[in-house]
Motif scaffolding. Structure first.
Motif, PDB file in Angstrom:
ATOM      1  N   VAL A 318      48.324  36.166  40.255  1.00 24.91           N
ATOM      2  CA  VAL A 318      47.788  35.008  39.532  1.00 24.91           C
ATOM      3  C   VAL A 318      48.678  33.787  39.754  1.00 24.91           C
ATOM      4  N   ARG A 319      49.972  33.973  39.654  1.00 28.43           N
ATOM      5  CA  ARG A 319      50.893  32.839  39.827  1.00 28.43           C
ATOM      6  C   ARG A 319      50.826  32.265  41.231  1.00 28.43           C
ATOM      7  N   SER A 320      50.642  33.108  42.233  1.00 31.46           N
ATOM      8  CA  SER A 320      50.699  32.641  43.615  1.00 31.46           C
ATOM      9  C   SER A 320      49.353  32.144  44.150  1.00 31.46           C
ATOM     10  N   ARG A 321      48.226  32.673  43.640  1.00 24.03           N
ATOM     11  CA  ARG A 321      46.937  32.351  44.270  1.00 24.03           C
ATOM     12  C   ARG A 321      45.861  31.829  43.329  1.00 24.03           C
ATOM     13  N   PHE A 322      45.961  32.091  42.037  1.00 19.80           N
ATOM     14  CA  PHE A 322      44.867  31.739  41.131  1.00 19.80           C
ATOM     15  C   PHE A 322      45.410  30.965  39.935  1.00 19.80           C
ATOM     16  N   ARG A 323      45.365  29.669  40.052  1.00 23.87           N
ATOM     17  CA  ARG A 323      45.849  28.801  38.979  1.00 23.87           C
ATOM     18  C   ARG A 323      44.900  28.898  37.784  1.00 23.87           C
ATOM     19  N   PRO A 324      45.382  29.290  36.600  1.00 24.72           N
ATOM     20  CA  PRO A 324      44.487  29.481  35.445  1.00 24.72           C
ATOM     21  C   PRO A 324      43.680  28.248  35.072  1.00 24.72           C
ATOM     22  N   ALA A 325      44.183  27.054  35.373  1.00 19.48           N
ATOM     23  CA  ALA A 325      43.431  25.841  35.055  1.00 19.48           C
ATOM     24  C   ALA A 325      42.204  25.689  35.928  1.00 19.48           C
ATOM     25  N   ASP A 326      42.175  26.359  37.080  1.00 15.38           N
ATOM     26  CA  ASP A 326      41.060  26.242  38.019  1.00 15.38           C
ATOM     27  C   ASP A 326      40.198  27.490  38.083  1.00 15.38           C
ATOM     28  N   TRP A 327      40.708  28.615  37.613  1.00 14.04           N
ATOM     29  CA  TRP A 327      40.005  29.879  37.795  1.00 14.04           C
ATOM     30  C   TRP A 327      39.754  30.568  36.457  1.00 14.04           C
ATOM     31  N   ASN A 328      38.588  31.189  36.369  1.00  9.08           N
ATOM     32  CA  ASN A 328      38.306  32.117  35.270  1.00  9.08           C
ATOM     33  C   ASN A 328      38.863  33.483  35.684  1.00  9.08           C
ATOM     34  N   ILE A 329      39.778  34.011  34.904  1.00  7.35           N
ATOM     35  CA  ILE A 329      40.481  35.240  35.273  1.00  7.35           C
ATOM     36  C   ILE A 329      39.979  36.390  34.413  1.00  7.35           C
ATOM     37  N   TYR A 330      39.547  37.464  35.073  1.00  2.00           N
ATOM     38  CA  TYR A 330      39.055  38.660  34.403  1.00  2.00           C
ATOM     39  C   TYR A 330      39.804  39.873  34.955  1.00  2.00           C
ATOM     40  N   ALA A 331      39.831  40.928  34.174  1.00  2.00           N
ATOM     41  CA  ALA A 331      40.477  42.158  34.620  1.00  2.00           C
ATOM     42  C   ALA A 331      39.733  43.351  34.041  1.00  2.00           C
ATOM     43  N   ALA A 332      39.631  44.401  34.847  1.00  2.00           N
ATOM     44  CA  ALA A 332      39.043  45.670  34.407  1.00  2.00           C
ATOM     45  C   ALA A 332      40.002  46.774  34.811  1.00  2.00           C
ATOM     46  N   GLN A 333      40.490  47.506  33.838  1.00  2.00           N
ATOM     47  CA  GLN A 333      41.479  48.558  34.073  1.00  2.00           C
ATOM     48  C   GLN A 333      40.880  49.916  33.738  1.00  2.00           C
ATOM     49  N   ALA A 334      41.083  50.886  34.610  1.00  2.00           N
ATOM     50  CA  ALA A 334      40.622  52.258  34.376  1.00  2.00           C
ATOM     51  C   ALA A 334      41.824  53.191  34.470  1.00  2.00           C
ATOM     52  N   SER A 335      41.981  54.050  33.461  1.00  2.15           N
ATOM     53  CA  SER A 335      43.117  54.965  33.414  1.00  2.15           C
ATOM     54  C   SER A 335      42.765  56.136  32.512  1.00  2.15           C
ATOM     55  N   ASP A 336      43.559  57.204  32.634  1.00  3.04           N
ATOM     56  CA  ASP A 336      43.362  58.344  31.731  1.00  3.04           C
ATOM     57  C   ASP A 336      44.139  58.181  30.430  1.00  3.04           C
ATOM     58  N   GLY A 337      44.868  57.071  30.287  1.00  7.24           N
ATOM     59  CA  GLY A 337      45.598  56.796  29.050  1.00  7.24           C
ATOM     60  C   GLY A 337      47.035  57.258  29.064  1.00  7.24           C
ATOM     61  N   ASP A 338      47.430  58.055  30.063  1.00  4.55           N
ATOM     62  CA  ASP A 338      48.813  58.523  30.126  1.00  4.55           C
ATOM     63  C   ASP A 338      49.723  57.444  30.689  1.00  4.55           C
ATOM     64  N   ASN A 339      50.903  57.333  30.129  1.00  2.87           N
ATOM     65  CA  ASN A 339      51.882  56.382  30.615  1.00  2.87           C
ATOM     66  C   ASN A 339      53.259  56.850  30.168  1.00  2.87           C
ATOM     67  N   SER A 340      54.261  56.441  30.912  1.00  2.00           N
ATOM     68  CA  SER A 340      55.625  56.777  30.544  1.00  2.00           C
ATOM     69  C   SER A 340      55.964  56.176  29.183  1.00  2.00           C
ATOM     70  N   TYR A 341      56.614  56.970  28.345  1.00  2.00           N
ATOM     71  CA  TYR A 341      56.933  56.507  26.984  1.00  2.00           C
ATOM     72  C   TYR A 341      57.824  55.271  27.022  1.00  2.00           C
ATOM     73  N   SER A 342      58.724  55.212  27.970  1.00  2.00           N
ATOM     74  CA  SER A 342      59.640  54.071  28.055  1.00  2.00           C
ATOM     75  C   SER A 342      58.956  52.808  28.568  1.00  2.00           C
ATOM     76  N   ASP A 343      57.726  52.951  29.085  1.00  2.00           N
ATOM     77  CA  ASP A 343      57.016  51.799  29.668  1.00  2.00           C
ATOM     78  C   ASP A 343      56.123  51.098  28.651  1.00  2.00           C
ATOM     79  N   ALA A 344      55.958  51.653  27.472  1.00  2.00           N
ATOM     80  CA  ALA A 344      55.008  51.116  26.497  1.00  2.00           C
ATOM     81  C   ALA A 344      55.367  49.692  26.079  1.00  2.00           C
ATOM     82  N   ASP A 345      56.637  49.445  25.794  1.00  2.00           N
ATOM     83  CA  ASP A 345      57.037  48.111  25.359  1.00  2.00           C
ATOM     84  C   ASP A 345      56.816  47.075  26.451  1.00  2.00           C
TER      85      ASP A 345
END
Length: 426
Positions: A318-345
Motif C-alpha cells: 500500500v505504501r509503495s503502490r496504492f496511495r490511500p487518497a487515490d485508491w479504495n483499499i479492500y482486503a479479504a483474508q482466509a485462514s483456519d484461525g490458527d496463529n502463533s500466540y506471540s503474534d497476536a499483539d
C-alpha cells in the motif's frame, strides 16, 4: 445522450404497470439463480443453465373495459356473479393446477435457459464493493459534460428560452417600451373623440408610441442566451483488493479448497463488475509473499503460521503502490484461525494502526473442517481478535464456512448491496 420514448401505451396496458411487471419478473429470475447457485461448484457458474420461476409471477396486468353498469365478483374467474356458491378447489373446479391425477388443468413452472453471461450477470447484479468512492483524476479515460452558465452564441438546440425571455422582458421594462394595450386604449379614445385639438394630440401620441414600439423589439439579439457546457475529467473509481490466504501446514486440503473457491468467486465478481480494480495476491505461512494468480491458486506451500507477515506485506505494498487518497483499499483474508500466540499483539497493532484506517472494507473468512464449528468449541485466536475489532466499530466483517455449499451464501452476504448508513454485520 438521453432517449425519450414518446410512443403511446399499447392497448389495454399501462407503461408504468409494464415496468413494474418487468422488475418483478427480473426479481423472480434473480431469486431462482441464487437458489440454483447454492449447489454449484465455482466452475459450473460459468456454464449457465436452466432456471424456472412460478407462473404466478409471469402474468402481465391488463386493463379490461366493461360496458354499462354491472355488479360482479372477481374470485379469479369472471363466470361467477354475486350470490353464486364457489366450489372448493377439490370439488371438480379445475383452478389451473391439478390436485389429483386426471382432474383439472395442470400448470408447470416457466422454464428457460440462461447462457453463461446472463447467469453470471444476474448472480452478481446486486453485489458491490462497500463504500466505493470516486477518488482520482489521474487515470481518467473519459470526460463528462457539465453545465457552465450561459453564453451569447451557440447551437439552437442549446437555446435557453426562459433565460432569453427573462432578459428581453427586463430590457423592455428598462427602456419603457409601450404596451400594446396602451396604444389600443388611445386609438379607442381617438375613435370616440370629436374635439379636433384633442384628436391631433392623440394622433401625435399614438404615432410616437408606435415609433418607440417599433424601435424596441420584443426579442433583441442581445437578449438571446444559450446554455454553455464544458468538459471536465471524470473521476475514476479506483480500487485494489488484497487477497490474503493462509497456506501453512495447519490448513488441510479441504480448508484450502474452501478458501480457493471463495477467492475464485471474488476474482470473478471483481473482473465482471468493475473496470479499475487491481487484485493483489498474497499468501503466507510464517512469511508472506506477493504471487501471481496461478501461484496463488495452484502453487504448493507449507510451514508455520504468522498472520502478521501477510499484514506487513500488504502494508508495504500500500505504501509503495496504492496511495490511500487515490485508491479504495479492500482486503479479504482466509485462514483456519490458527496463529502463533506471540503474534497476536502484532496482528492487532497492524490492523488497528495501519490496515483498517486506510481500508474501505476488510473481510475475514475462517474455514474449517466439515461440521467442525459448534457452540461448544472455543473460538480461534484470530476470530476472537477480529470479533473484538468489529465490536469496536472497525470496517470489518467476519464469517465461518465448513462446506462448499456455504461459499455462495457467505459471499453474497459479505458483498450484497447495503444502504450507506448501515455498517457490516458479523
Amino acid at each position: 445522450m438521453h432517449i425519450v420514448d414518446r410512443r403511446l401505451n399499447p392497448g389495454s396496458k399501462s407503461l408504468e404497470n409494464r415496468q413494474r411487471f418487468l422488475r418483478r419478473a427480473r426479481a423472480l429470475v434473480q431469486d431462482a439463480v441464487k437458489k440454483m447457485s447454492n449447489d454449484r461448484d465455482i466452475k459450473d457458474v460459468l456454464e449457465g443453465g436452466e432456471v424456472s420461476i412460478p407462473l404466478d409471477g409471469t402474468n402481465e396486468p391488463r386493463f379490461q373495459r366493461q360496458g354499462g353498469v354491472r355488479d360482479m365478483v372477481f374470485p379469479g374467474n369472471k363466470k361467477f356473479v354475486e350470490g353464486d356458491v364457489l366450489p372448493r378447489s377439490g370439488e371438480g373446479g379445475g383452478g389451473g393446477r391439478a390436485s389429483r391425477a386426471g382432474e383439472g388443468d395442470s400448470e408447470d413452472a416457466f422454464r428457460f435457459v440462461l447462457n453463461r453471461d446472463e447467469f453470471v450477470d444476474l448472480f452478481l447484479d446486486d453485489l458491490e464493493l462497500p463504500d466505493l468512492a470516486k477518488r482520482s483524476f489521474a487515470h481518467a479515460e473519459s470526460e463528462t459534460i457539465h453545465r457552465a452558465g450561459y453564453t451569447n452564441s451557440g447551437s439552437p438546440a442549446n437555446l435557453s428560452v426562459s433565460r432569453t425571455v427573462r432578459l428581453a422582458l427586463a430590457r423592455r421594462v428598462a427602456l419603457r417600451r409601450p404596451r400594446p394595450d396602451t396604444i389600443a386604449r388611445l386609438e379607442a379614445e381617438l375613435a370616440d373623440c370629436n374635439d379636433e385639438e384633442r384628436r391631433s394630440e392623440l394622433v401625435r401620441d399614438i404615432e410616437a408610441l408606435k415609433a418607440k414600439f417599433r424601435r424596441i423589439p420584443f426579442i433583441d439579439p442581445m437578449d438571446i442566451r444559450y446554455r454553455r457546457f464544458e468538459t471536465v475529467p471524470k473521476p475514476v473509481t479506483q480500487a485494489v483488493m488484497f487477497c490474503l490466504m493462509d497456506v501453512s501446514g495447519s490448513m488441510s486440503e479441504h480448508m484450502k479448497d474452501l478458501a480457493k473457491r471463495f477467492y475464485m468467486l471474488l476474482y470473478l465478481f471483481l473482473k465482471r463488475r468493475y473496470r479499475h480494480v487491481e487484485i493483489v495476491f498474497i499468501r503466507h505461512t510464517d512469511r508472506a509473499e506477493e504471487v501471481d494468480e496461478n501461484t496463488f491458486f495452484n502453487g504448493p506451500a507449507s510451514g508455520g503460521t504468522l498472520v502478521s507477515s501477510a499484514l506487513k506485506e500488504m502494508h508495504d505494498i500500500v505504501r509503495s503502490r496504492f496511495r490511500p487518497a487515490d485508491w479504495n483499499i479492500y482486503a479479504a483474508q482466509a485462514s483456519d484461525g490458527d496463529n502463533s500466540y506471540s503474534d497476536a499483539d502484532e496482528v492487532g497493532r497492524l490492523l488497528t494502526e495501519m490496515i483498517l484506517p486506510v481500508s474501505q472494507f476488510f473481510a475475514y473468512l475462517e474455514v474449517g473442517e466439515a461440521n467442525s464449528f459448534s457452540f461448544e468449541m472455543p473460538n480461534s485466536s484470530l476470530w476472537t481478535l477480529y470479533q473484538r475489532l468489529h465490536d469496536d466499530g472497525a470496517p470489518l466483517s467476519i464469517r465461518k464456512v465448513t462446506s462448499r455449499s456455504e461459499i455462495f451464501p457467505v459471499f453474497r452476504d459479505l458483498f450484497q448491496r447495503r444502504p450507506k448508513h448501515l455498517a457490516a454485520t458479523p
